[in-house]
Design a protein around this motif. Structure first.
Motif, short mmCIF file in Angstrom:
data_model
loop_
_atom_site.label_atom_id
_atom_site.label_comp_id
_atom_site.label_asym_id
_atom_site.label_seq_id
_atom_site.Cartn_x
_atom_site.Cartn_y
_atom_site.Cartn_z
N ALA A 5 0.89 -1.40 0.02
CA ALA A 5 -0.03 0.08 -0.11
C ALA A 5 1.00 1.13 0.13
CB ALA A 5 -1.03 0.01 1.17
N GLY A 6 2.03 1.30 0.84
CA GLY A 6 2.89 2.50 0.71
C GLY A 6 3.27 2.64 -0.60
N VAL A 7 3.75 1.66 -1.39
CA VAL A 7 4.46 1.60 -2.74
C VAL A 7 3.46 2.20 -3.50
CG1 VAL A 7 5.17 0.24 -4.62
CG2 VAL A 7 6.32 -0.09 -2.16
N ALA A 8 2.04 1.71 -3.39
CA ALA A 8 1.08 2.14 -4.62
C ALA A 8 0.76 3.63 -4.15
CB ALA A 8 0.02 1.33 -4.23
N LEU A 9 0.79 4.12 -2.98
CA LEU A 9 0.30 5.27 -2.54
C LEU A 9 1.53 6.32 -3.12
CD1 LEU A 9 -0.97 5.41 0.90
CD2 LEU A 9 -2.07 6.19 -1.15
N PHE A 10 3.01 5.97 -3.24
CA PHE A 10 3.89 6.60 -3.62
C PHE A 10 3.81 6.85 -5.07
CE2 PHE A 10 8.40 7.40 -4.89
CZ PHE A 10 8.59 8.39 -4.08
N VAL A 11 3.56 5.71 -5.66
CA VAL A 11 3.58 5.63 -7.21
C VAL A 11 2.30 6.74 -7.71
CG1 VAL A 11 3.03 4.41 -9.30
CG2 VAL A 11 4.61 3.43 -7.45
N ILE A 12 1.18 6.45 -7.12
CA ILE A 12 -0.02 7.32 -7.43
C ILE A 12 0.41 8.79 -7.32
CG2 ILE A 12 -2.20 8.00 -6.90
CD1 ILE A 12 -2.61 4.83 -6.37
N GLY A 13 0.89 9.14 -6.13
CA GLY A 13 1.65 10.25 -6.03
C GLY A 13 2.56 11.01 -6.97
N ALA A 14 3.44 10.20 -7.46
CA ALA A 14 4.51 10.41 -8.42
C ALA A 14 3.84 10.76 -9.69
CB ALA A 14 5.66 9.44 -8.63
N ILE A 15 2.79 9.89 -10.02
CA ILE A 15 2.20 10.15 -11.33
C ILE A 15 1.35 11.39 -11.40
CG2 ILE A 15 0.09 9.27 -12.68
CD1 ILE A 15 1.09 6.45 -11.94
N LEU A 16 0.91 11.81 -10.22
CA LEU A 16 0.04 13.06 -9.97
C LEU A 16 1.06 14.37 -10.20
CD1 LEU A 16 -2.53 12.56 -7.37
CD2 LEU A 16 -2.93 12.83 -9.77
N VAL A 17 2.30 14.09 -9.41
CA VAL A 17 3.21 15.11 -9.64
C VAL A 17 3.85 15.28 -11.14
CG1 VAL A 17 5.58 16.10 -8.80
CG2 VAL A 17 3.62 15.23 -7.34
N TRP A 18 4.36 14.28 -11.51
CA TRP A 18 5.15 14.53 -12.56
C TRP A 18 4.49 13.81 -13.96
CZ3 TRP A 18 8.16 12.33 -8.41
CH2 TRP A 18 8.98 13.08 -7.86
N GLY A 19 3.61 13.04 -13.94
CA GLY A 19 2.83 12.51 -14.96
C GLY A 19 1.67 13.44 -15.74
N VAL A 20 1.05 14.16 -14.62
CA VAL A 20 -0.10 14.85 -15.29
C VAL A 20 0.05 15.91 -15.34
CG1 VAL A 20 -2.61 15.08 -14.30
CG2 VAL A 20 -1.59 12.97 -13.92
N ASN A 21 -0.27 16.71 -16.70
CA ASN A 21 -0.12 18.11 -16.71
C ASN A 21 -1.42 18.72 -17.05
OD1 ASN A 21 2.87 17.91 -16.46
ND2 ASN A 21 2.74 17.34 -18.74
N VAL A 22 -2.31 18.62 -15.99
CA VAL A 22 -3.74 19.17 -16.14
C VAL A 22 -3.79 20.12 -15.08
CG1 VAL A 22 -6.27 18.70 -15.77
CG2 VAL A 22 -4.61 17.03 -16.93
N GLU A 23 -4.59 21.57 -15.54
CA GLU A 23 -4.57 22.60 -14.07
C GLU A 23 -6.06 22.53 -14.02
OE1 GLU A 23 -2.61 24.83 -12.98
OE2 GLU A 23 -1.07 23.56 -13.97
N VAL A 24 -6.34 22.15 -12.74
CA VAL A 24 -7.93 22.27 -12.26
C VAL A 24 -7.61 23.43 -11.37
CG1 VAL A 24 -9.22 20.86 -11.01
CG2 VAL A 24 -7.73 19.72 -12.30
N GLU A 25 -8.62 24.27 -11.35
CA GLU A 25 -8.69 25.44 -10.45
C GLU A 25 -8.98 25.14 -9.06
OE1 GLU A 25 -11.87 28.06 -12.17
OE2 GLU A 25 -11.02 27.95 -14.15
#
Length: 86
Positions: A5-25
């Motif tokens: 679960a820790g690895v999964a949380l880290f991977v999801i967080g890394a995807i949100l930081v570096w993999g998603v380039n969407v601006e949400v207000e």
């Protein structure tokens, strides 16, 4: 399970930081990613600490002589964390 679960949380967080380039207000996805990565590291470390705890094991051997037959009798029992296995 907590290590995964820790690895999964880290991977999801890394995807949100570096993999998603969407601006949400209404939400900052980079901040949520960093929070998830931090939580993933904490859960991973907590899982390692809980896994590394030493279990208490106790082994008892009792030898006695049967008075009727004159033979020695050996009884062995092992206890792991309070559960007895005979």
């Amino acid at each position: 399970m907590s290590i995964g679960a820790g690895v999964a949380l880290f991977v999801i967080g890394a995807i949100l930081v570096w993999g998603v380039n969407v601006e949400v207000e209404w939400v900052n996805l980079d901040m949520i990613g960093y929070i998830l990565m931090g939580a993933g590291v904490l859960v991973f470390l907590l899982g390692l600490v809980l896994m590394m705890r030493h279990r208490q094991t106790e082994t008892v051997t009792h030898t006695s002589v049967d008075p009727a037959a004159g033979q020695s009798t050996t009884r062995r029992s092992t206890s792991i964390s309070g559960d007895e296995v005979v």
